[in-house]
Design a protein around this motif. Structure first.
Motif, mmCIF file in Angstrom:
data_model
loop_
_atom_site.group_PDB
_atom_site.id
_atom_site.type_symbol
_atom_site.label_atom_id
_atom_site.label_comp_id
_atom_site.label_asym_id
_atom_site.label_seq_id
_atom_site.Cartn_x
_atom_site.Cartn_y
_atom_site.Cartn_z
ATOM 1 N N ASP A 7 0.849 -1.186 0.000
ATOM 2 C CA ASP A 7 0.000 0.000 0.000
ATOM 3 C C ASP A 7 0.884 1.234 0.000
ATOM 4 O OD1 ASP A 7 0.794 0.667 2.612
ATOM 5 O OD2 ASP A 7 -0.962 -0.226 3.531
ATOM 6 N N GLU A 8 0.271 2.388 -0.078
ATOM 7 C CA GLU A 8 1.005 3.653 -0.096
ATOM 8 C C GLU A 8 0.654 4.500 1.118
ATOM 9 O OE1 GLU A 8 -0.045 5.280 -3.899
ATOM 10 O OE2 GLU A 8 1.295 3.913 -4.968
ATOM 11 N N GLY A 9 0.257 3.844 2.203
ATOM 12 C CA GLY A 9 -0.145 4.558 3.410
ATOM 13 C C GLY A 9 1.039 4.954 4.270
ATOM 14 N N GLU A 10 0.783 5.038 5.565
ATOM 15 C CA GLU A 10 1.798 5.473 6.529
ATOM 16 C C GLU A 10 2.805 4.378 6.864
ATOM 17 O OE1 GLU A 10 -0.297 6.825 9.974
ATOM 18 O OE2 GLU A 10 -1.355 8.380 8.869
ATOM 19 N N GLY A 11 2.517 3.157 6.506
ATOM 20 C CA GLY A 11 3.370 2.052 6.913
ATOM 21 C C GLY A 11 3.030 1.606 8.324
ATOM 22 N N VAL A 12 3.822 0.695 8.843
ATOM 23 C CA VAL A 12 3.628 0.166 10.192
ATOM 24 C C VAL A 12 4.644 0.858 11.096
ATOM 25 C CG1 VAL A 12 3.690 -1.912 11.622
ATOM 26 C CG2 VAL A 12 2.914 -2.061 9.244
ATOM 27 N N PRO A 13 4.211 1.403 12.237
ATOM 28 C CA PRO A 13 5.193 2.019 13.132
ATOM 29 C C PRO A 13 6.320 1.017 13.433
ATOM 30 C CG PRO A 13 2.981 2.525 13.884
ATOM 31 C CD PRO A 13 2.849 1.512 12.767
ATOM 32 N N PRO A 14 7.576 1.454 13.328
ATOM 33 C CA PRO A 14 8.703 0.538 13.500
ATOM 34 C C PRO A 14 8.663 -0.277 14.795
ATOM 35 C CG PRO A 14 9.486 2.649 12.706
ATOM 36 C CD PRO A 14 8.016 2.809 13.003
ATOM 37 N N GLU A 15 8.166 0.333 15.867
ATOM 38 C CA GLU A 15 8.096 -0.397 17.140
ATOM 39 C C GLU A 15 7.018 -1.485 17.127
ATOM 40 O OE1 GLU A 15 5.680 3.435 17.722
ATOM 41 O OE2 GLU A 15 7.557 2.884 16.752
ATOM 42 N N ASP A 16 6.061 -1.398 16.212
ATOM 43 C CA ASP A 16 4.995 -2.391 16.111
ATOM 44 C C ASP A 16 5.346 -3.540 15.161
ATOM 45 O OD1 ASP A 16 3.310 -0.989 17.829
ATOM 46 O OD2 ASP A 16 2.380 0.139 16.199
ATOM 47 N N LEU A 17 6.223 -3.291 14.224
ATOM 48 C CA LEU A 17 6.527 -4.270 13.172
ATOM 49 C C LEU A 17 6.879 -5.663 13.714
ATOM 50 C CD1 LEU A 17 6.356 -4.192 10.137
ATOM 51 C CD2 LEU A 17 8.745 -3.500 10.056
ATOM 52 N N PRO A 18 7.703 -5.787 14.762
ATOM 53 C CA PRO A 18 8.026 -7.135 15.252
ATOM 54 C C PRO A 18 6.851 -7.863 15.911
ATOM 55 C CG PRO A 18 9.600 -5.511 16.094
ATOM 56 C CD PRO A 18 8.476 -4.755 15.445
ATOM 57 N N HIS A 19 5.748 -7.161 16.171
ATOM 58 C CA HIS A 19 4.648 -7.736 16.950
ATOM 59 C C HIS A 19 3.354 -7.938 16.169
ATOM 60 C CE1 HIS A 19 7.156 -6.968 20.425
ATOM 61 N NE2 HIS A 19 7.314 -5.730 19.997
#
Length: 87
Positions: A7-19
């Motif tokens: 997608d072209e949105g905001e992405g996943v917050p880096p601190e959330d990506l591992p979870h």
């Protein structure tokens, strides 16, 4: 087989990506126009993909957006073939 969804949105917050594949995990950061989920969609997807011998991953795209990849093994010749009888 490899499937990629971007997608072209905001992405996943880096601190959330591992979870994000953890059951009931939801991000603490949300835009005001985003409906909050209950944290089941991605864990269910991961469970189905793993049950079929595949893998799933997520990453942020440089410049914005997120990318989800999943890979599933292809059936070998003769595997998973269904035989049908004439009725």
């Amino acid at each position: 087989m490899r499937v990629t969804v971007e997608d072209e949105g905001e992405g996943v917050p880096p601190e959330d990506l591992p979870h994000i594949f953890e059951m009931f995990y939801t991000s603490k950061k949300r835009s005001s126009d985003v409906k909050k989920g209950i944290g089941l969609g991605l864990p269910i997807c991961e469970a189905i993909i793993k049950a079929h011998g595949g893998t799933v991953s997520a990453e942020n795209i440089t410049g914005g957006g997120a990318r989800f990849n999943f890979m599933l093994p292809l059936a070998k010749d003769g595997q998973n073939d269904k035989t049908h009888s004439d009725n």
